[in-house]
Enzyme design. Sequence first.
Site, short mmCIF file in Angstrom:
data_model
loop_
_atom_site.label_atom_id
_atom_site.label_comp_id
_atom_site.label_asym_id
_atom_site.label_seq_id
_atom_site.Cartn_x
_atom_site.Cartn_y
_atom_site.Cartn_z
N GLU A 14 0.82 -1.21 0.00
CA GLU A 14 0.00 0.00 0.00
C GLU A 14 0.86 1.26 0.00
O GLU A 14 0.52 2.26 0.62
CB GLU A 14 -0.99 0.00 1.18
N HIS A 39 -1.15 -0.54 10.36
CA HIS A 39 -0.50 -1.81 10.66
C HIS A 39 0.84 -1.53 11.32
O HIS A 39 1.43 -0.48 11.11
CB HIS A 39 -0.24 -2.64 9.39
#
Length: 451
Positions: free
Chosen positions: A54, A310
Amino acid sequence: MVEETSRPPSSLRVLSLNCWGLKYISKLRNERLTEIGNQLAAADPQPDIVALQECWTQQDYNAIREKTKHFLPHGKFYFSGIFGGGLVILSRWPIEESGMTQYPLNGRPAAFYRGDWRDVAEVFCTHLHAPYEVEPHDSYICHRTAQAWEITKLMRGAAERGHLVIGMGDFNMIPLSLAHRIIETHAPVRDVWHILHPNSSVGAAKDKVEQLRNVPMPNAEYNLTKNGATCDSALNTWRWNKAHSQRLAKGENVQIEPTVDDPFAKRLDYIFFGSGSHPDMAPGSEWTLKDANVGMTARHPTLHCSLSDHFSVEATLVRDLDAPPSAASNGPSPVSEPFLPIETYDEILATIAKYDARERIQRRLRLGHFGYQFLLTVGCLIGVWWVPHNYVAFILMLISSVSLSVGVIDGLMGGLFVSSELRALKEFKWEVENTRNRALARQQKVSVDGP
């Protein structure tokens, strides 16, 4: 594929992080990804290979490269895909070859807004399709299972070439799930965290799969150090409740005690590795796992937010170059091909059949919707001839244009994209059935001949 220098290293530090760098969507994207570069550069020990997911824009990639190029001079940003791949590999050593494999099953086109759509080491960086419901009700479980099957084939091929295999990324699966079992069974790789912590959690504490284990509620620190939780941690600011988020937005450096209960944290990010065996392998070529940890937990120094939604997962692999020749150097010993239980293949086939039926219904509905909208368009065009007022004619023409546009989009999705997905499902089904037949033949042979 990363080629090592003439002086083989005896230690290899690898790191994987989902950066949450969606353009126009992810909050404070530029500031966070720049700080990710800063913290990678300040890491101790410094990573030798970094896999990012990402990281969608060239701008963010360049910002990270600028901070890390003094110790990770080689990098690859992957451009493939409609909106790019979002994948990055940074390396201490030259990247000899690189390629990007797009998964045949990679999300439904109607859900584009979800964004899922020598001495050699072969490094795989991936991002499997995200779940949007809890298994087994997740409508994307078939996609993620197929993607796990695909990357398993790639890693198995690398291992058969005698290469060190490292698979890193946001796999969007919980430990011991179907996708996890496929990877560890059909590729000669192991989940590094599961090696060190075989009794770690298999989901979030609130999930039924974890409650059945009847273990105490973990706190945030335990989830980081023992369960390897990289996502939905109570210590991650992007998972905080509204009250804490509002205080943080006002500039307050809110602190959460590591002893707080952490019912939502789970492990979605993984490092898999396998040390390939080949007749030409030199003594001391076998890699072993030294340690693994959850990292990149430090927050932005001025914004006080977490660097991503994350945390990273990191591992150190080592080998003894002075070790005497092992059995592997004289050629790999013949071993039985590993298989999952027959009922697991049946489970995969049932998942495929369920999703196939769903998509066939979707195709009929979309094509039917196209037909309905086409008839509505024709009706509006005919109606224009008979209306007495111009403004009514304008309304009919507007309805006609919108109706035809919507119908054509649905028709293309049903006729082209869904049909392509169904063909990919057929390929996946054939591979699973073929593997199941081989597993069944092996099982029958063992039952007759004995182990």
